[in-house]
Write an enzyme that holds these catalytic residues in place. Structure first.
Site, PDB file in Angstrom:
ATOM      1  N   CYS A   1       0.703  -1.043   0.333  1.00  0.00           N
ATOM      2  CA  CYS A   1       0.005   0.185   0.308  1.00  0.00           C
ATOM      3  C   CYS A   1       0.792   1.641  -0.651  1.00  0.00           C
ATOM      4  O   CYS A   1       1.728   1.442  -1.055  1.00  0.00           O
ATOM      5  CB  CYS A   1      -0.824  -0.149   0.860  1.00  0.00           C
ATOM      6  SG  CYS A   1      -2.097   0.683   0.698  1.00  0.00           S
TER       7      CYS A   1
ATOM      8  N   HIS B   1      -3.632  -4.704   1.079  1.00  0.00           N
ATOM      9  CA  HIS B   1      -2.709  -5.479   3.182  1.00  0.00           C
ATOM     10  C   HIS B   1      -1.988  -6.762   3.069  1.00  0.00           C
ATOM     11  O   HIS B   1      -3.198  -6.874   3.236  1.00  0.00           O
ATOM     12  CB  HIS B   1      -3.743  -4.294   3.908  1.00  0.00           C
ATOM     13  CG  HIS B   1      -3.249  -2.739   3.775  1.00  0.00           C
ATOM     14  ND1 HIS B   1      -2.280  -2.159   4.872  1.00  0.00           N
ATOM     15  CD2 HIS B   1      -3.974  -1.859   3.447  1.00  0.00           C
ATOM     16  CE1 HIS B   1      -2.313  -1.031   4.475  1.00  0.00           C
ATOM     17  NE2 HIS B   1      -2.859  -0.653   3.537  1.00  0.00           N
TER      18      HIS B   1
ATOM     19  N   GLU C   1      -0.645  -8.172   5.194  1.00  0.00           N
ATOM     20  CA  GLU C   1      -0.809  -8.618   6.775  1.00  0.00           C
ATOM     21  C   GLU C   1      -2.354  -8.903   7.581  1.00  0.00           C
ATOM     22  O   GLU C   1      -1.889  -9.080   8.522  1.00  0.00           O
ATOM     23  CB  GLU C   1       0.065  -7.815   6.994  1.00  0.00           C
ATOM     24  CG  GLU C   1      -0.310  -5.894   7.856  1.00  0.00           C
ATOM     25  CD  GLU C   1      -0.932  -5.153   6.302  1.00  0.00           C
ATOM     26  OE1 GLU C   1      -0.595  -5.570   5.671  1.00  0.00           O
ATOM     27  OE2 GLU C   1      -1.314  -4.044   6.299  1.00  0.00           O
TER      28      GLU C   1
END
Ligand code: GLN
Length: 191
Positions: free
Chosen positions: A78, A171, A173
Protein backbone atom coordinates in the site's frame (compact mmCIF):
# COMPACT_ATOMS: atom_id res chain seq x y z
CA UNK A 1 17.48 -14.25 8.74
CA UNK A 2 17.39 -10.55 9.64
CA UNK A 3 14.25 -9.01 8.20
CA UNK A 4 13.48 -5.39 8.99
CA UNK A 5 10.01 -3.87 9.07
CA UNK A 6 10.02 -0.11 8.59
CA UNK A 7 8.42 1.19 11.79
CA UNK A 8 8.64 4.96 11.36
CA UNK A 9 4.86 5.21 10.95
CA UNK A 10 1.88 3.14 9.89
CA UNK A 11 0.68 -0.45 9.96
CA UNK A 12 3.95 -2.23 10.78
CA UNK A 13 2.75 -4.28 13.79
CA UNK A 14 0.86 -6.95 11.86
CA UNK A 15 3.79 -7.45 9.48
CA UNK A 16 5.97 -8.15 12.52
CA UNK A 17 3.34 -10.67 13.73
CA UNK A 18 3.17 -12.38 10.31
CA UNK A 19 6.97 -12.79 10.33
CA UNK A 20 6.81 -14.17 13.88
CA UNK A 21 4.29 -16.79 12.77
CA UNK A 22 6.81 -17.78 10.09
CA UNK A 23 9.56 -18.11 12.69
CA UNK A 24 11.33 -14.79 12.12
CA UNK A 25 12.08 -12.19 14.80
CA UNK A 26 11.69 -8.97 12.85
CA UNK A 27 13.81 -5.88 13.40
CA UNK A 28 11.60 -2.80 13.83
CA UNK A 29 13.43 -0.24 11.73
CA UNK A 30 13.32 3.23 13.29
CA UNK A 31 16.87 4.38 12.61
CA UNK A 32 19.67 3.98 10.11
CA UNK A 33 21.39 1.56 12.53
CA UNK A 34 18.32 -0.72 12.58
CA UNK A 35 18.20 -0.51 8.80
CA UNK A 36 21.89 -1.38 8.43
CA UNK A 37 21.31 -4.49 10.56
CA UNK A 38 18.55 -5.73 8.21
CA UNK A 39 19.16 -7.92 5.17
CA UNK A 40 15.65 -7.36 3.76
CA UNK A 41 12.93 -4.78 4.37
CA UNK A 42 9.14 -4.64 4.53
CA UNK A 43 7.64 -1.18 3.96
CA UNK A 44 4.12 -1.20 5.44
CA UNK A 45 0.95 0.70 4.68
CA UNK A 46 0.27 3.96 6.44
CA UNK A 47 0.60 7.55 5.34
CA UNK A 48 3.11 7.69 2.51
CA UNK A 49 3.59 11.46 2.75
CA UNK A 50 4.68 11.19 6.40
CA UNK A 51 6.77 8.09 5.75
CA UNK A 52 8.54 9.81 2.83
CA UNK A 53 9.48 12.70 5.09
CA UNK A 54 10.70 10.40 7.90
CA UNK A 55 12.66 8.22 5.46
CA UNK A 56 14.58 11.26 4.31
CA UNK A 57 15.15 12.82 7.72
CA UNK A 58 16.38 9.49 9.17
CA UNK A 59 18.87 9.03 6.32
CA UNK A 60 17.26 5.69 5.39
CA UNK A 61 16.04 7.02 2.01
CA UNK A 62 19.51 7.20 0.37
CA UNK A 63 20.78 4.09 2.10
CA UNK A 64 17.73 2.11 0.96
CA UNK A 65 18.32 3.13 -2.65
CA UNK A 66 21.94 1.95 -2.38
CA UNK A 67 21.09 -1.36 -0.72
CA UNK A 68 18.34 -2.01 -3.26
CA UNK A 69 20.85 -1.53 -6.08
CA UNK A 70 22.92 -4.25 -4.38
CA UNK A 71 19.88 -6.57 -4.49
CA UNK A 72 18.28 -6.15 -1.05
CA UNK A 73 14.85 -7.87 -1.09
CA UNK A 74 12.01 -5.42 -0.37
CA UNK A 75 8.28 -5.95 0.11
CA UNK A 76 6.17 -2.77 -0.06
CA UNK A 77 2.47 -2.81 0.75
CA UNK A 78 0.00 0.00 0.00
CA UNK A 79 1.85 3.16 1.13
CA UNK A 80 4.98 1.00 0.71
CA UNK A 81 4.14 0.57 -2.97
CA UNK A 82 3.67 4.34 -3.31
CA UNK A 83 7.14 4.93 -1.84
CA UNK A 84 8.79 2.34 -4.11
CA UNK A 85 7.17 3.71 -7.29
CA UNK A 86 8.78 5.76 -10.03
CA UNK A 87 6.05 8.41 -10.17
CA UNK A 88 3.38 9.57 -7.71
CA UNK A 89 0.31 11.48 -8.89
CA UNK A 90 -1.82 13.23 -6.25
CA UNK A 91 0.99 13.06 -3.69
CA UNK A 92 2.24 15.95 -1.63
CA UNK A 93 4.18 18.32 -3.86
CA UNK A 94 7.49 17.66 -2.05
CA UNK A 95 6.94 13.90 -1.86
CA UNK A 96 9.78 12.09 -3.59
CA UNK A 97 9.38 8.42 -4.59
CA UNK A 98 12.28 6.01 -4.05
CA UNK A 99 12.04 5.16 -7.75
CA UNK A 100 12.99 1.52 -7.22
CA UNK A 101 10.10 -0.03 -9.19
CA UNK A 102 8.89 1.14 -12.60
CA UNK A 103 5.28 1.69 -11.64
CA UNK A 104 3.43 4.97 -11.90
CA UNK A 105 0.76 5.27 -9.26
CA UNK A 106 -2.08 7.57 -8.30
CA UNK A 107 -2.43 8.00 -4.53
CA UNK A 108 -5.89 7.11 -3.25
CA UNK A 109 -6.72 6.25 -6.87
CA UNK A 110 -9.59 3.93 -5.87
CA UNK A 111 -11.21 6.69 -3.82
CA UNK A 112 -11.31 7.68 -0.17
CA UNK A 113 -11.48 5.59 3.01
CA UNK A 114 -15.15 4.90 2.34
CA UNK A 115 -14.27 3.37 -1.03
CA UNK A 116 -12.01 0.75 0.58
CA UNK A 117 -12.84 -2.73 -0.72
CA UNK A 118 -11.92 -6.42 -0.69
CA UNK A 119 -11.38 -8.72 -3.64
CA UNK A 120 -10.39 -12.39 -4.10
CA UNK A 121 -7.17 -12.20 -6.06
CA UNK A 122 -5.73 -14.76 -8.38
CA UNK A 123 -1.99 -14.41 -7.79
CA UNK A 124 0.62 -15.81 -10.18
CA UNK A 125 2.09 -18.99 -8.66
CA UNK A 126 -0.59 -19.39 -5.93
CA UNK A 127 -2.98 -22.36 -6.13
CA UNK A 128 -5.87 -20.74 -4.26
CA UNK A 129 -7.11 -17.14 -4.26
CA UNK A 130 -5.82 -14.54 -1.79
CA UNK A 131 -8.14 -12.09 -0.04
CA UNK A 132 -6.96 -8.63 -1.08
CA UNK A 133 -7.88 -5.88 1.39
CA UNK A 134 -7.60 -2.43 -0.20
CA UNK A 135 -7.63 0.66 2.06
CA UNK A 136 -7.24 4.01 0.32
CA UNK A 137 -5.16 2.00 -2.08
CA UNK A 138 -2.85 3.38 -4.75
CA UNK A 139 -3.97 2.81 -8.34
CA UNK A 140 -1.24 1.56 -10.67
CA UNK A 141 -1.59 3.65 -13.81
CA UNK A 142 1.29 2.15 -15.80
CA UNK A 143 4.13 -0.33 -15.41
CA UNK A 144 7.49 -0.53 -17.13
CA UNK A 145 8.68 -3.50 -19.21
CA UNK A 146 10.87 -4.79 -16.38
CA UNK A 147 7.84 -5.21 -14.10
CA UNK A 148 6.10 -8.56 -13.78
CA UNK A 149 2.41 -8.17 -12.91
CA UNK A 150 1.47 -10.92 -10.41
CA UNK A 151 -2.20 -9.99 -9.84
CA UNK A 152 -4.79 -7.59 -11.25
CA UNK A 153 -8.20 -6.20 -10.35
CA UNK A 154 -10.32 -4.98 -13.27
CA UNK A 155 -7.31 -5.04 -15.56
CA UNK A 156 -5.18 -2.92 -13.19
CA UNK A 157 -2.04 -4.35 -11.58
CA UNK A 158 -2.33 -4.75 -7.77
CA UNK A 159 0.76 -6.91 -7.16
CA UNK A 160 4.02 -6.46 -9.03
CA UNK A 161 7.54 -7.78 -8.94
CA UNK A 162 10.70 -6.23 -10.28
CA UNK A 163 13.89 -8.16 -9.47
CA UNK A 164 14.03 -8.58 -5.71
CA UNK A 165 11.17 -6.14 -5.02
CA UNK A 166 7.52 -7.10 -4.54
CA UNK A 167 4.83 -4.43 -4.17
CA UNK A 168 1.13 -4.80 -3.42
CA UNK A 169 -1.52 -2.10 -3.45
CA UNK A 170 -3.45 -4.13 -0.83
CA UNK A 171 -2.65 -5.13 2.78
CA UNK A 172 -1.50 -8.79 2.89
CA UNK A 173 -0.85 -8.53 6.65
CA UNK A 174 -4.62 -8.09 7.26
CA UNK A 175 -5.68 -11.19 5.34
CA UNK A 176 -4.99 -13.89 7.94
CA UNK A 177 -2.98 -15.61 5.20
CA UNK A 178 0.81 -15.61 5.34
CA UNK A 179 1.53 -16.84 1.81
CA UNK A 180 2.87 -13.50 0.51
CA UNK A 181 5.16 -13.10 3.53
CA UNK A 182 6.30 -16.72 3.10
CA UNK A 183 7.08 -16.11 -0.56
CA UNK A 184 9.00 -12.98 0.38
CA UNK A 185 11.04 -14.93 2.96
CA UNK A 186 11.85 -17.53 0.31
CA UNK A 187 13.15 -14.73 -1.87
CA UNK A 188 15.26 -13.46 1.04
CA UNK A 189 16.77 -16.88 1.75
CA UNK A 190 17.62 -17.44 -1.90
CA UNK A 191 19.20 -13.98 -2.31
N1 GLN B 1 -3.47 6.51 0.92
C1 GLN B 1 -2.33 6.27 1.73
C2 GLN B 1 -1.16 7.12 1.31
O1 GLN B 1 -1.20 7.77 0.34
C3 GLN B 1 -1.94 4.81 1.70
C4 GLN B 1 -3.01 3.99 2.37
C5 GLN B 1 -2.53 2.76 3.01
O2 GLN B 1 -1.32 2.51 3.14
N2 GLN B 1 -3.47 2.00 3.49
O3 GLN B 1 -0.17 7.15 1.98
Amino acid sequence: MKVGVLALQGAFGLHVKALERLGIDAIEVRSLDNFDASEALIIPGGESTTMSFLLESSGIFDSLRERSAEGMPILGTCAGMILLSSKITDGRSDQKPLNLMSVEIRRNGYGRQIDSFESDLSIEGFDASFRGIFIRAPLVESVGEEVEVLAEVNGRPVMCRQGSIIATSFHPELADDDRIHAEFLEMVSSS
